[in-house]
Design an enzyme around this catalytic site. Structure first.
Site, short mmCIF file in Angstrom:
data_model
loop_
_atom_site.label_atom_id
_atom_site.label_comp_id
_atom_site.label_asym_id
_atom_site.label_seq_id
_atom_site.Cartn_x
_atom_site.Cartn_y
_atom_site.Cartn_z
N PHE A 153 -3.79 64.77 16.16
CA PHE A 153 -3.12 64.85 14.72
C PHE A 153 -1.87 64.34 14.51
CE2 PHE A 153 -0.71 68.36 16.50
CZ PHE A 153 0.28 68.22 15.91
N SER A 230 -3.96 67.02 23.75
CA SER A 230 -3.46 67.99 24.84
C SER A 230 -3.83 67.88 26.05
CB SER A 230 -3.48 69.64 24.23
OG SER A 230 -4.72 69.62 24.28
N CYS A 285 4.44 62.73 21.66
CA CYS A 285 4.19 62.84 23.08
C CYS A 285 5.37 62.29 23.67
CB CYS A 285 2.79 62.27 23.59
SG CYS A 285 2.69 60.72 23.40
P1 NAD Z 1 -5.78 68.47 20.65
O1 NAD Z 1 -6.14 68.57 22.39
O2 NAD Z 1 -5.82 69.95 20.33
O3 NAD Z 1 -6.86 67.69 20.07
C1 NAD Z 1 -7.33 66.27 20.43
C2 NAD Z 1 -8.49 66.09 20.13
O4 NAD Z 1 -9.43 66.80 20.84
C3 NAD Z 1 -9.01 66.48 18.54
O5 NAD Z 1 -9.84 65.31 17.94
C4 NAD Z 1 -9.80 67.62 18.77
O6 NAD Z 1 -10.77 67.85 17.67
C5 NAD Z 1 -10.30 67.63 20.04
N1 NAD Z 1 -10.53 69.03 20.67
C6 NAD Z 1 -9.44 70.19 20.43
N2 NAD Z 1 -10.00 71.11 21.00
C7 NAD Z 1 -11.01 70.85 21.81
C8 NAD Z 1 -12.02 71.43 22.85
N3 NAD Z 1 -11.55 72.74 23.34
N4 NAD Z 1 -13.04 70.67 23.46
C9 NAD Z 1 -13.18 69.52 23.03
N5 NAD Z 1 -12.34 68.79 22.27
C10 NAD Z 1 -11.31 69.46 21.54
O7 NAD Z 1 -4.51 67.87 20.53
P2 NAD Z 1 -3.72 67.80 19.11
O8 NAD Z 1 -3.22 69.07 18.82
O9 NAD Z 1 -4.53 67.26 18.21
O10 NAD Z 1 -2.55 66.74 19.50
C11 NAD Z 1 -1.18 67.10 20.13
C12 NAD Z 1 -1.31 67.02 21.51
O11 NAD Z 1 -1.42 65.65 21.92
C13 NAD Z 1 -0.02 67.17 22.23
O12 NAD Z 1 -0.21 67.80 23.31
C14 NAD Z 1 0.56 65.82 22.57
O13 NAD Z 1 1.51 65.73 23.54
C15 NAD Z 1 -0.58 65.16 22.84
N6 NAD Z 1 -0.53 63.57 22.50
C16 NAD Z 1 -0.31 63.06 23.74
C17 NAD Z 1 -0.11 61.44 23.54
C18 NAD Z 1 -0.03 60.65 24.89
O14 NAD Z 1 -0.02 59.11 24.81
N7 NAD Z 1 -0.09 61.28 26.08
C19 NAD Z 1 -0.17 60.84 22.29
C20 NAD Z 1 -0.25 61.68 21.12
C21 NAD Z 1 -0.51 63.12 21.33
#
Ligand code: NAD
Length: 488
Positions: A153, A230, A285
């Site tokens: 997001f 995440s 991140c």
């Molecule tokens: P999230 O992991 O909750 O969601 C990411 C994606 O996974 C979304 O499209 C969501 O629909 C899907 N998803 C969520 N739960 C799921 C599950 N149980 N099974 C399968 N798919 C699932 O992450 P978020 O809250 O959208 O984003 C924030 C996180 O992303 C933070 O931890 C941040 O550090 C990380 N992030 C990392 C980077 C990087 O480059 N390392 C960049 C941006 C964000």
């Protein structure tokens, strides 16, 4: 309220057509004021299958175009991003809650990512060598087929641009699954790619949550999956996708340490540390999460407090993504306080006049945090920094190294020698020296270490070329007179 753009109902984009074909629907909420701004279809395996079929059908024609032909679409698309800059910025602001300025910077970064993609003919020069007399070996990069990108997001416009332009320019056809919390930017991306002349089926968007992600990881027609989100979900996706023999790179969460030494430049350091922890409401991140203050740094902390107090929720600080996020972040602050940490600046209970339904947390500085506290170890993902005091640089490095994550680390000092020690010893993929958010710019690639990334290679830049392609090795001989053996 700030909502100046009309926000349409979210639709899937399959084979060049928008359709509302999910089985259920869910609300899209603007975190700026808590209002419902749209709804999206929650899709599953059926909708994914339609998108994969469309992408498979589009692959032969798209992959057989020359690279030069393929990049023309992204030249036009890049111009469209520029033309619609204000509208795209508003969309990010409204669906994600970051400030207008931060949203604009995000779209500008998307333009830079397109510029990298259209420079691909200069990057992919392939290799050719006469390995024996009259015998040539050549290596060409070929696309994989149908590939997928799953995004989080926090950067609704930029993160899809980490993957989509490169993967498509390199000849793949693609499915994007945006975060269900911010699906509007992705839908606009589909419209603009179509307007830029991308053939139907080359790019598809399927909306939804967990169910569609699992379907992507299980689909035999999908050759590669990139994931950003995440660490908890990155592990699930990496394991599931790899076990189904897909190529996968999965970027996870972060807990970035900034090591501040007593000789650091006062204004620059205080300003950089506070900007790093509070920019995009700490939902980056690459954000500073822990400041390790080495020896005598009280003067820098005092200055940080002044800087943080000048940050206003709803003004130069955006909202966090949801009510749950606000409660989670405030819970971390309260727990640290109960365990004996000192709250120097307290962002709990922030309310913005006229946007009382919004989800705001003010900038927060927590001092005297110890390495065993949750605020020192877990990703908070809000405008919060925990300060751990260390007696010397060795102890500071040891604190940084003990983190499970490893996205970024930075050092603030005027000593080249001490900076070099941190550059060598920090256990993170992206290192900053006097830089609070050390994002590598194109053509350098983006990706962390440890539990911040699973899989080989990085997600952007040159490294992504490896990820989105496979090498074809061809050995040729045309002249029958050439007497060749292995050593000639
Ligand atoms: P999230 O992991 O909750 O969601 C990411 C994606 O996974 C979304 O499209 C969501 O629909 C899907 N998803 C969520 N739960 C799921 C599950 N149980 N099974 C399968 N798919 C699932 O992450 P978020 O809250 O959208 O984003 C924030 C996180 O992303 C933070 O931890 C941040 O550090 C990380 N992030 C990392 C980077 C990087 O480059 N390392 C960049 C941006 C964000």
């Amino acid at each position: 309220m700030d909502i100046k753009v009309k926000t349409p109902q979210v639709q899937n984009f399959i084979n060049g057509e928008f359709s509302r074909n999910g089985q259920k629907s869910m609300d899209v909420i603007s975190p700026l004021d808590g209002s419902v701004i749209s709804t999206l279809p929650v899709s599953g395996a059926v909708e994914l299958d339609q998108a994969v079929t469309a992408a498979q059908n589009a692959f032969p024609a798209w992959s057989s175009k020359t690279l030069k032909e393929r990049i023309q679409v992204f030249f036009r698309y890049r111009s469209l991003l520029e033309k619609h800059m204000d509208e795209l910025t508003q969309l990010v602001h409204v669906e994600n809650g970051k400030t207008y300025g931060e949203a604009r910077a995000e779209v500008e970064k998307s333009i830079e990512l397109c510029e990298f993609a259209v420079s691909m003919p200069q990057i992919i020069t392939n290799e050719i060598q006469e390995v024996s007399r009259g015998v040539e070996c050549r290596i060409e990069r070929k696309p994989l087929g149908v590939v997928a990108s799953i995004t989080p997001f926090n950067f609704p416009n930029m993160v899809p641009h980490w993957t989509v332009p490169n993967a498509i320019v390199l000849g793949n056809t693609m499915i994007l699954k945006p975060s269900e919390l911010v699906p509007l930017s992705a839908m606009r991306m589909a419209e603009l790619l179509k307007e830029a002349g991308l053939p139907d089926g080359v790019f598809n968007v399927v909306n939804g949550g967990k169910e569609i992600v699992e379907a992507i990881c299980d689909h035999e027609g999908i050759k590669a999956v990139s994931f950003v989100g995440s660490t908890h979900v990155a592990k699930i996706v990496y394991k599931r996708s790899s076990s189904n023999l897909q190529r996968c790179v999965a970027l996870g969460g972060a807990k970035n340490h900034l090591l501040v030494l007593p000789d650091a430049h006062l204004e620059m350091t205080a300003n950089n540390v506070v900007a790093s922890m509070s920019g995009c409401a700490g939902q980056r991140c690459m954000a500073a999460a822990v400041m390790v203050g080495v020896d005598k740094v009280q003067h820098i902390i005092d200055r940080m407090v002044i800087e943080a107090k000048a940050i206003q929720p709803g003004g130069n600080l955006g909202s966090v993504i949801s009510k749950e996020a606000k409660e989670r972040i405030e819970g971390y602050i309260t727990e640290a306080e109960q365990q004996g940490a000192k709250i120097l600046v307290d962002g709990r209970g922030a309310v913005v006049e006229g946007k009382e339904g919004g989800f705001y947390v003010g900038p927060t500085i927590i001092d005297y945090v110890t390495p065993d506290m949750k605020v020192a170890k877990e990703e908070i993902f809000g405008p919060v920094i925990s300060i751990i005091r260390a007696k010397d640089l060795d102890e500071a490095i040891q604190i940084e190294n003990s983190s499970n994550y490893g996205n970024a680390a930075a050092v603030f000092t005027q000593s080249g020698g001490l900076a070099k020690r941190v550059m060598e010893a920090a256990s993170a993929g992206m290192i900053g020296v006097n830089i609070g958010v050390p994002v590598p710019r194109e053509p350098f690639s983006f990706g962390g270490w440890n539990e911040s990334k699973f899989g080989v290679g990085d997600i952007t830049g040159r490294s992504s070329v490896e990820f989105w392609t496979q090498n074809k090795k061809t050995t040729t001989k045309w002249n029958p007179e050439d007497k060749t053996n292995w050593m000639s």
